[in-house]
Write a protein that holds these residues in place. Structure first.
Motif, short mmCIF file in Angstrom:
data_model
loop_
_atom_site.label_atom_id
_atom_site.label_comp_id
_atom_site.label_asym_id
_atom_site.label_seq_id
_atom_site.Cartn_x
_atom_site.Cartn_y
_atom_site.Cartn_z
N UNK A 58 0.99 -1.09 0.05
CA UNK A 58 -0.11 -0.07 0.03
C UNK A 58 0.92 1.38 -0.07
N UNK A 59 1.85 1.16 0.93
CA UNK A 59 2.81 2.56 0.94
C UNK A 59 3.32 2.77 -0.54
N UNK A 60 3.69 1.51 -1.15
CA UNK A 60 4.25 2.04 -2.49
C UNK A 60 3.20 2.46 -3.38
N UNK A 61 1.89 1.89 -3.22
CA UNK A 61 0.83 2.33 -4.20
C UNK A 61 0.84 3.81 -4.11
N UNK A 62 0.60 4.39 -2.97
CA UNK A 62 0.47 5.66 -2.60
C UNK A 62 1.82 6.57 -3.28
N UNK A 63 2.79 6.05 -2.88
CA UNK A 63 4.20 6.64 -3.49
C UNK A 63 3.99 6.67 -4.88
#
Lengths: 344, 298
Positions: free
Chosen positions: B199-204
């Motif tokens: 998820x954090x990479x999807x956001x980033x």
């Protein structure tokens, strides 16, 4: 269900038994239920909508299974639940024999490597702010630990596999046509050698000549990488082209399954029959002479499915028993099964 | 074959570079935005090297040469009621005005962007809570609240700009949340989830870059508003305190001599107007060159 660790490394066979145990299917779904809660009314009360009801499906090695039905029949939801993009409310999902129904977090992300998806709309499935290389590299970066050189090489290789050039890698999606974008999406889906690819209306947004190219590409890739497909579509002609087996969905249930030729030549369910009669025939004479079965009415409200057989409200052959009793799954001669009192 | 070689070289460009190149190609065509950027660069540079450009010490009074007209007695833009050099003071005041605007914008970004991302991506209850708080903050008229706070905490520019920043934060929350909501609907986010991207990479990788363009535009516009707010507060005597000056407080001071020495109000006023205008024009230019309409040909 048995986790794979309990499975003996060498399958035990009874002495004298036939050589082939049924192979473990690549993907298997048992009694899959998906229920959405719809918010209704000013007090925020929720109404359950059972989008998928007790679906069984299995997809073998290098097999393409078509999943057809009208829009709203739950076919996309089934595909998404199989990939754990939507939480199933009941049933089991197995991938290569591994039960993935309850996996979460890191473990779920790990198995995602083995199952990928190609979406309907190639215009929105690629991030417009990213060059093609970045989009295709996303599964590589997530699942593999590649050096820069390996990554570049893999990207170039993938582009060539899908009939594009490595020179396109630094272009943005808007610079491509719909068909080319779908090729890019396919490259992304197969980048980490998945076992299963769910194609959700993957060619519906394309024009007919492009559809054929993409279907052929999918077949080539299947032959080369040994991938299994769940091919979700409403266009039966497309499904006939690519699938070996078909499942027909109506109002969240699978009403008929079978090998492609049997199902197309001798449909067992009246709904399948009606769907098939809507497919235009290549010969105008046969098209004119054919009896078209036009379904009356609309699909019933999924929040309030009819009792008995869910198709009885539109079925031309509906009998009294259909309004009361849910038809059981019955094997059909020539392969597959059907849920219909006419064949019971 | 030279054509192939050219293409080959194009392909070897790093993606970051070509994204920037595309932006510059479009931005370069925006003449007003370029002029605005030039003006802002000039103002910032002048503020930084103010001691080198100044003709007098900024606080030096010369009661023998008060209210000198521009050009008289070595006062480039005249002198004020205490005989201080207007040109020199405007240079130093620019520092304060810019820093104050930057401070307010920084506070607004710090308080606004993360809640906006969270509200948009998490949705449901988290979203409701964040948005109700945001709506609450938005109810306050910015200047009145700033005046009230300064009244309690004592007049200081830092306090005033902090309050302005807090009040601007909801704009950022709403903007970021709105952009996230529209991006989140996109299939490429679901595609990214189906790939297994954390998820954090999807956001980033997907959400933030798609939110960045409207954010940059908003920053530019907020800087303009913050600068005006600073000028207003300082004009009311609630911002920067003497002997320091901002452009706003220079106007306040010169206001009493409008008839006798109009240069005391005209020059700082002109600086405020031009700089605020520049931020706005720059914002518009950025919006046009960062826009995605060209990418969404379909």
């Amino acid at each position: 269900m048995t986790p794979p660790a309990d499975r003996p490394a060498v399958p035990l066979r009874k002495p004298g038994a036939a050589v082939a145990d049924p192979p473990v299917p690549v993907a298997e779904v048992e009694g899959l239920d998906v229920e959405f809660r719809l918010r209704r009314g000013p007090l925020g009360g929720t109404v359950p909508l059972r989008a998928v009801r007790g679906v069984d499906l299995s997809i073998g090695e290098r097999e393409t299974v078509g999943l057809v039905g009208e829009s709203g029949s739950g076919k996309s939801t089934t595909g998404r639940a199989l990939l754990r993009l939507i939480e199933p409310t009941g049933g089991r999902i197995r991938l290569d024999g591994q039960d993935i129904t309850a996996l979460r977090g890191e473990a779920l992300r790990g198995v995602r490597r083995k199952m990928q998806m190609v979406f309907q709309d190639p215009y929105s499935s690629l991030d417009p702010a990213m060059v093609v290389a970045e989009s295709i590299a996303e599964p590589l970066d997530t699942h593999l630990d590649l050096t820069r050189e390996q990554r570049t090489a893999r990207l170039a290789e993938l582009m060539e596999h899908v009939g594009l050039s490595r020179r396109h890698l630094n272009r943005y999606p808007y610079e491509f046509s719909g068909g080319q974008r779908q090729r890019i999406a396919i490259a992304r889906a197969v980048a980490v050698n998945p076992r299963l690819v769910v194609c959700d209306e993957a060619v519906s947004a394309l024009d007919v000549s492009t559809q054929n190219q993409i279907l052929n590409l999918l077949e080539d890739i299947q032959a080369e990488f040994g991938i299994s497909y769940l091919f979700i579509a409403h266009d039966l002609a497309v499904v006939r082209h690519i699938a070996q087996r078909v499942a027909v969905m109506y109002l969240g249930e699978i009403v008929e399954t079978g090998p492609i030729d049997r199902l197309f030549d001798q449909p067992a369910h009246p709904y399948t029959e009606a769907l098939l009669s809507a497919v235009p025939l290549p010969s105008p004479r046969r098209q004119r002479e054919r009896e078209r079965i036009v379904l009356t009415g609309e699909m019933p409200d999924a929040t309030n499915p009819p009792p008995g057989c869910s198709f009885h409200t539109r079925c031309p052959y509906a009998m009294d028993v259909c309004r009361v009793e849910v038809p059981a799954e019955t094997p059909v001669e020539g392969g597959g099964s059907v849920r219909c009192h006419l064949r019971g | 074959m030279s054509a192939a070689t050219l293409d080959e070289r194009e392909a070897l460009e790093t993606p970051e570079l070509s994204a920037k190149a595309r932006f510059w190609r479009r931005f370069r065509r925006q003449v007003p935005a370029l002029l605005a950027l030039g003006w802002l660069a000039l103002v910032v540079l002048a503020s930084i090297i103010a001691p080198l450009l100044a003709t007098h010490p900024p606080l030096e009074q010369d009661l023998g040469a008060v209210l000198r007209a521009p050009g008289q007695d070595g006062h480039l833009l005249g002198s004020d009621d205490l005989g201080r050099d207007v040109y020199t003071r405007a240079l130093y005041a620019g520092r304060i005005s810019l820093v104050a605007a930057a401070q307010a914008v920084a506070v607004a970004i710090a308080l606004g962007v993360v809640p906006g991302l969270v509200a948009g991506y998490a949705g449901r209850r988290v979203d409701s809570v964040i948005m109700r708080i945001t709506d609450g903050v938005m109810c306050f008229p910015p200047l009145i609240l700033a005046i009230a706070f300064v009244g309690v905490l004592g007049p200081s520019l830092t306090n005033a700009m902090f309050v302005i920043g807090v009040i601007f934060a909801p704009r950022f929350v709403r903007l970021v949340r709105g952009s996230v909501l529209s991006v989140r609907q996109e299939t490429f986010i679901e595609a990214s989830r189906s790939i297994g991207t954390p998820t954090h990479r999807v956001i980033r990788r997907h959400v933030v870059p798609n939110v960045l363009s409207p954010l940059i535009v908003q920053i530019s516009l907020a800087a303009a508003m913050a600068m005006l707010a600073e000028a207003s507060l300082s004009f009311l005597g609630l911002g920067v305190q003497p002997p320091d000056a901002s452009w706003g407080s220079m106007i306040e001071r010169g206001f009493r001599y409008t008839a006798a020495a109009p240069w005391l109000t005209v020059f700082p006023g002109l600086l405020i107007a031009l700089t605020v205008l520049a931020f706005n024009v720059l914002g518009d230019g950025l919006r046009d060159s960062l826009g995605r309409e060209e990418r969404r040909a379909a």
